[in-house]
Design an enzyme around this catalytic site. Structure first.
Site, PDB file in Angstrom:
ATOM      1  NE  ARG A  51     -85.952  32.573  -7.022  1.00  0.00           N
ATOM      2  CZ  ARG A  51     -85.988  33.783  -6.450  1.00  0.00           C
ATOM      3  NH1 ARG A  51     -85.941  33.881  -5.140  1.00  0.00           N
ATOM      4  NH2 ARG A  51     -86.080  34.879  -7.164  1.00  0.00           N
ATOM      5  CB  THR A  52     -80.632  29.955 -11.497  1.00  0.00           C
ATOM      6  OG1 THR A  52     -82.029  29.791 -11.762  1.00  0.00           O
ATOM      7  CG2 THR A  52     -79.840  28.979 -12.354  1.00  0.00           C
ATOM      8  CE  LYS A  80     -61.663  44.869 -19.687  1.00  0.00           C
ATOM      9  NZ  LYS A  80     -60.415  44.202 -19.227  1.00  0.00           N
ATOM     10  NE  ARG A 101     -80.856  32.589 -15.490  1.00  0.00           N
ATOM     11  CZ  ARG A 101     -81.815  32.569 -14.584  1.00  0.00           C
ATOM     12  NH1 ARG A 101     -82.186  33.683 -13.977  1.00  0.00           N
ATOM     13  NH2 ARG A 101     -82.424  31.449 -14.273  1.00  0.00           N
ATOM     14  CG  HIS A 129     -84.502  27.795 -16.291  1.00  0.00           C
ATOM     15  ND1 HIS A 129     -83.368  27.213 -15.752  1.00  0.00           N
ATOM     16  CD2 HIS A 129     -84.807  28.817 -15.455  1.00  0.00           C
ATOM     17  CE1 HIS A 129     -83.007  27.870 -14.673  1.00  0.00           C
ATOM     18  NE2 HIS A 129     -83.865  28.839 -14.465  1.00  0.00           N
TER      19      HIS A 129
END
Length: 309
Positions: A51-52, A80, A101, A129
């Site tokens: 969703r985000t 890496k 995120r 959030h």
């Protein structure tokens, strides 16, 4: 240049303005479909999201902008060994705004310190959030008319639930005074946050073991899942995963104008027969997230309603 790392980065007036512009976009999205023409959003998701991520991608595209980025850290140079600081520095040459995120708490804050463009925290571990909070606030205002003045119950994972941590603090800032906390002993709201809410905002917190203890008396019932990814021991998760389940039977005496919210994804904490109840607004809540994120992007990029004269 502004960032949004936690809700406190914005004043209450700024938050409400973003919510109100989000509602205007919801009512007339075509009026905003070119305001980010030529702008690029870097979508950097070091942790899985549906969703985000997609709501931000959708928001930018609906504003006429473009999106670059990744949905899996293993496909980035972090695999890496590249430092987060270097990744963020480089993104400043490729994009106009970043949403990120990350599983580590504080990573978006660190990113903002090295970024030459606005950074939006799309969720960091069990910490914050802020854009889910904006999504929750626009939903509350749409269905309840105002952001503050309601009694709110939070149910489920209150220890690791970053959506709960961000929202309950923000509602307290707006003047909400009554909160009910429903959770197993192992997943209670952190003591430090409870102390802050009581000492700074003088809120009333009632902790109960069963949703039936409070569901008939609240205006907003905010359900959350037990988050498997936050547990170090699977046995602990399995013991708690079915702690609560909201069913139609448990709603029989709830207020007719109460709203049921959930940040999603749902696992098994809300029965499917609740979806048809007029009080269930969690899918509409997900929809409203697109519009409030559109409003947030326009603010941070200073375009559309936030364009400088």
């Amino acid at each position: 240049m502004r960032h949004l790392i936690e809700p406190e980065d914005f004043s209450l007036e700024e938050i409400e303005a973003v919510v109100d512009i989000g509602l205007k976009i919801y009512e007339n999205p075509k009026a905003f479909n070119k305001v980010c023409d030529g702008k690029i959003l870097a979508s950097l998701f070091f942790e899985p999201s549906t969703r985000t991520k997609f709501s931000f991608d959708s928001a930018m595209m609906r504003l006429g902008g473009n999106v670059i980025g990744f949905a899996d850290a293993d496909t980035s140079s972090a695999k890496k060994g590249e430092s987060l600081a270097d990744t963020i520095r480089v993104m400043g040459y490729y994009a106009d705004i970043i949403v990120m995120r990350h599983p580590k708490e504080g990573a978006p804050k660190l990113a903002s310190q090295y970024s030459s463009i606005p950074v939006i925290n799309g969720g960091d571990g069990g910490h914050q959030h802020p854009t889910q909070t904006l999504t929750d606030l626009i939903t509350i205002k749409k269905y309840k008319g105002t952001i503050s003045g309601h009694s709110v119950a939070f149910c489920g994972d209150l220890k690791y639930g970053r959506t709960v941590h961000s929202l309950i603090r923000t509602l307290a800032r707006f003047g909400t005074k009554k909160f009910a906390l429903v959770s197993p002993e192992e997943l209670k709201l952190p003591d430090t946050l409870k102390r802050q809410l009581i000492e700074k905002y003088q809120v009333e917190l009632v902790e109960v073991p069963y949703m039936e203890d409070v569901i008939d008396d609240v205006d907003i019932f905010y359900m959350t899942r037990i988050q498997k990814e936050r547990f170090f021991n699977e046995a602990d998760y399995l013991k708690l995963k079915n702690s609560f389940k909201l069913t139609r039977e448990k709603l029989k005496n709830a207020k007719p104008d109460m709203i049921i919210m959930h940040p999603l994804p749902r696992v098994n904490e809300i029965a499917y027969d609740v979806d048809d109840d007029q009080r269930a607004v969690y899918f509409e809540q997900s929809e409203m997230g697109v519009y409030v994120r559109m409003a947030l992007i326009t603010k941070l990029l200073e375009v559309g309603p936030y364009a400088r004269s």
